[in-house]
Design a protein around this motif. Structure first.
Motif, PDB file in Angstrom:
ATOM      1  N   PHE A 216       0.845  -1.197   0.000  1.00 38.71           N
ATOM      2  CA  PHE A 216       0.000   0.000   0.000  1.00 38.71           C
ATOM      3  C   PHE A 216       0.879   1.245   0.000  1.00 38.71           C
ATOM      4  CE2 PHE A 216      -2.467   3.393   1.882  1.00 38.71           C
ATOM      5  CZ  PHE A 216      -3.726   3.249   1.321  1.00 38.71           C
ATOM      6  N   CYS A 217       1.912   1.232   0.835  1.00 42.39           N
ATOM      7  CA  CYS A 217       2.797   2.400   0.885  1.00 42.39           C
ATOM      8  C   CYS A 217       3.626   2.527  -0.388  1.00 42.39           C
ATOM      9  CB  CYS A 217       3.695   2.314   2.114  1.00 42.39           C
ATOM     10  SG  CYS A 217       2.821   2.667   3.657  1.00 42.39           S
ATOM     11  N   ARG A 218       3.924   1.409  -1.026  1.00 46.57           N
ATOM     12  CA  ARG A 218       4.635   1.483  -2.308  1.00 46.57           C
ATOM     13  C   ARG A 218       3.800   2.223  -3.347  1.00 46.57           C
ATOM     14  NH1 ARG A 218       4.205  -1.067  -6.953  1.00 46.57           N
ATOM     15  NH2 ARG A 218       2.849  -2.727  -6.136  1.00 46.57           N
ATOM     16  N   ILE A 219       2.520   1.870  -3.452  1.00 49.60           N
ATOM     17  CA  ILE A 219       1.708   2.552  -4.466  1.00 49.60           C
ATOM     18  C   ILE A 219       1.472   4.004  -4.078  1.00 49.60           C
ATOM     19  CG2 ILE A 219       0.601   0.389  -5.178  1.00 49.60           C
ATOM     20  CD1 ILE A 219      -1.993   1.483  -3.877  1.00 49.60           C
ATOM     21  N   ALA A 220       1.437   4.307  -2.765  1.00 48.61           N
ATOM     22  CA  ALA A 220       1.319   5.701  -2.335  1.00 48.61           C
ATOM     23  C   ALA A 220       2.536   6.491  -2.797  1.00 48.61           C
ATOM     24  CB  ALA A 220       1.166   5.786  -0.830  1.00 48.61           C
ATOM     25  N   SER A 221       3.714   5.882  -2.677  1.00 54.82           N
ATOM     26  CA  SER A 221       4.939   6.529  -3.134  1.00 54.82           C
ATOM     27  C   SER A 221       4.935   6.702  -4.645  1.00 54.82           C
ATOM     28  CB  SER A 221       6.149   5.700  -2.694  1.00 54.82           C
ATOM     29  OG  SER A 221       7.356   6.267  -3.153  1.00 54.82           O
ATOM     30  N   GLU A 222       4.439   5.699  -5.363  1.00 53.06           N
ATOM     31  CA  GLU A 222       4.467   5.747  -6.826  1.00 53.06           C
ATOM     32  C   GLU A 222       3.514   6.792  -7.407  1.00 53.06           C
ATOM     33  OE1 GLU A 222       3.798   1.766  -8.133  1.00 53.06           O
ATOM     34  OE2 GLU A 222       5.839   1.105  -7.650  1.00 53.06           O
ATOM     35  N   ILE A 223       2.428   7.107  -6.693  1.00 49.62           N
ATOM     36  CA  ILE A 223       1.528   8.147  -7.197  1.00 49.62           C
ATOM     37  C   ILE A 223       2.007   9.539  -6.805  1.00 49.62           C
ATOM     38  CG2 ILE A 223      -0.465   6.593  -7.184  1.00 49.62           C
ATOM     39  CD1 ILE A 223      -1.501   8.158  -4.728  1.00 49.62           C
ATOM     40  N   GLY A 224       3.111   9.600  -6.045  1.00 52.11           N
ATOM     41  CA  GLY A 224       3.700  10.890  -5.715  1.00 52.11           C
ATOM     42  C   GLY A 224       3.249  11.498  -4.407  1.00 52.11           C
ATOM     43  N   LEU A 225       2.600  10.727  -3.536  1.00 57.58           N
ATOM     44  CA  LEU A 225       2.214  11.264  -2.228  1.00 57.58           C
ATOM     45  C   LEU A 225       3.454  11.843  -1.560  1.00 57.58           C
ATOM     46  CD1 LEU A 225      -0.308  11.373  -0.265  1.00 57.58           C
ATOM     47  CD2 LEU A 225       0.750   9.418   0.895  1.00 57.58           C
TER      48      LEU A 225
END
Length: 482
Positions: free
Chosen positions: A188-197
């Motif tokens: 979940f945190c990986r995809i948060a990082s990938e969307i630029g959060l």
């Protein structure tokens, strides 16, 4: 053995491993196969995550709430785009069947979307002043750095339930998933990082010991802790938070009474009793934990329940249908011990009552769907939260006795009642000492509702407008413009 895949922590937007190099192995509950590793973090990583969240929080809170809501919308969209990936993780890590895993992904998207849409509804109040040329404001403001601690029964949905409200209200968060189900949080945190959060707004620390958790809870950097977990864990966090007087959202254990009176619609009550006991293999805090059925219909009710439970199949090899395993071997050993002790006291196993036979079930945390009759209110199955696929049935002489047993519980999260008597329904609503009452209704949870417990089942709560509100604190402003 296949090569294990490693899933890191995320701190400050960076992939992080434990400074000690320690690893935590993750197993598949259906097979006990170890398939992944995560960092086994300690206090150093916990403090680093909190510092990252602190450094990011002011700039995050200064964004307009609507802009924060857009970020949470992007998170929801990213989860949906990665639906199949998360379904696979939930099956491998938590033991869910594919349909149940899809349901959890849908719930997660709903939690995040609801929170994002609340950005325009973060309200304050203006009250009349005592003086001319003056206004009295009550503003809602974020706590700051928050910690979200998640149980193993819904590894993804609980993240959405906490992260959405925390972020949209201007807080930052450090996630601490259960040691049995940490991979979903990492991804979940990986995809948060990938969307630029923005870096530091959302962090995750994994680990098996109490060192990391204790550091997260007791740090003066932490201003609010949100836990979904056991009553014992909640009590420990309550004590650890005392020195810093942290805000707390504690959703703890429950022992839901399922009352069936002599005038109940039996077809409806039987269906609901089974659905509300064996959902997610009984690993739901608001599950039917103890059936209290009127003695005049107890025999018929039990026979109907047993017939229905015999139709429940254990999950197939592909986990596409049936009831899955429990998450941990320790939980199976615990509930089996409770069953044996109750049987020694005179209870009767009507169906199930142990591990299934066959080579396919030789490994894995499997337990047969079980119904136990002849249970008395002092047996272990009646006094302790089961959190597994065992349904104890107690015959009671009337509604008053059932209500007494229900209210004698300190783990007062929820309760069910089945009756067609309107007076009894309203009496139960007014006198059941629990956070949620289900009336002629199986287990359910709507996002616009409120999920909270009374007594030792916790403080605060999640979901709905009150759940959003729990991630905010008040600031009073006396504004004199004369």
């Amino acid at each position: 053995m296949a090569e294990l895949k490693h899933y890191p922590c995320f701190i400050g937007g960076e992939r992080i491993d434990a400074a000690s190099g320690a690893l935590l192995e993750v197993e598949n509950p259906a097979t006990e196969e170890v398939w992944a590793t995560v960092p086994d973090c300690g206090a150093d990583e916990a403090v680093r995550a909190l510092e990252s969240a602190r450094d990011a929080q002011r700039a995050w809170a200064e964004l307009p709430a609507v802009e924060r809501g857009r970020w949470v919308h992007r998170l929801a969209h990213a989860v949906e785009e990665n639906r199949d990936h998360f379904v696979e993780l939930l099956v491998r890590e938590q033991g869910k069947t594919v349909p149940d895993a899809h349901g959890e992904v849908t719930d997660t998207v709903t939690y995040l979307t609801y929170a994002a849409e609340a950005a325009r509804r973060i309200e304050g109040r203006i009250f009349p002043s005592e003086n001319r040329g003056e206004q009295l404001w009550i503003q809602n403001v974020p706590y700051g750095v928050t910690v979200g601690m998640c149980a193993y029964n819904f590894p993804l949905a609980l993240i959405g339930r906490k992260v959405g409200p925390a972020l949209v209200t201007g807080n930052t968060m450090v996630l601490k998933p259960h040691e049995a189900t940490p991979v979903t949080a990492s991804e979940f945190c990986r995809i948060a990082s990938e969307i630029g959060l923005p870096a530091g707004v959302l962090n995750v620390v994994t680990g098996s010991g109490i060192e990391a958790s204790a550091a997260l809870v007791s740090s003066p950097l932490t201003r609010l802790v949100s836990l979904t977990g056991s009553t014992q864990a909640g009590q420990a966090i309550y004590r650890a938070s005392a020195e810093n007087v942290n805000g707390l959202i504690l959703e703890l254990g429950g022992k839901a009474s399922f009352i069936v009176l002599e005038d109940a619609d039996l077809d409806k009550a039987v269906d609901a009793a089974v659905a509300s006991r064996f959902a997610n293999s009984g690993q739901v805090c608001i599950c039917n934990e103890l059936v209290l059925v009127h003695e005049s219909i107890a025999e018929e009710f039990t026979a109907r329940v047993v017939a229905k439970v015999k139709e429940i199949e254990l999950a197939d090899d592909a986990m596409t249908r049936g009831m899955g395993p429990s998450v941990t071997g320790a939980s199976i050993a615990r509930i089996d011990g409770m069953l044996r002790a109750s049987v020694e006291g005179g209870a009767r196993v009507e169906v199930g009552g142990g591990r299934p036979d066959g080579d396919r079930f030789a490994r894995g945390h499997w337990y047969l769907p079980t119904v136990v009759s002849g249970v008395t209110r002092t047996m272990p199955l009646a006094t302790t939260e089961i959190f597994g696929p065992i349904m104890p049935i107690v015959a009671v002489k009337d509604y008053a006795e059932a209500l007494e047993i229900c209210n004698d519980r300190e783990d007062a999260l929820s309760a069910y009642i089945f009756t067609q008597n309107a007076s009894t329904i309203f009496h139960a609503i007014n006198h059941m000492e629990v956070g949620t009452v289900f009336v002629n209704q199986p287990i359910v949870g709507y996002i616009q509702g409120y999920h909270n417990g009374h007594k030792r089942s916790g403080v605060g709560g999640e979901d709905g407008v009150y759940g959003i509100d729990n991630y905010l604190q008040r600031r009073t402003v006396y504004l004199n413009y004369n």
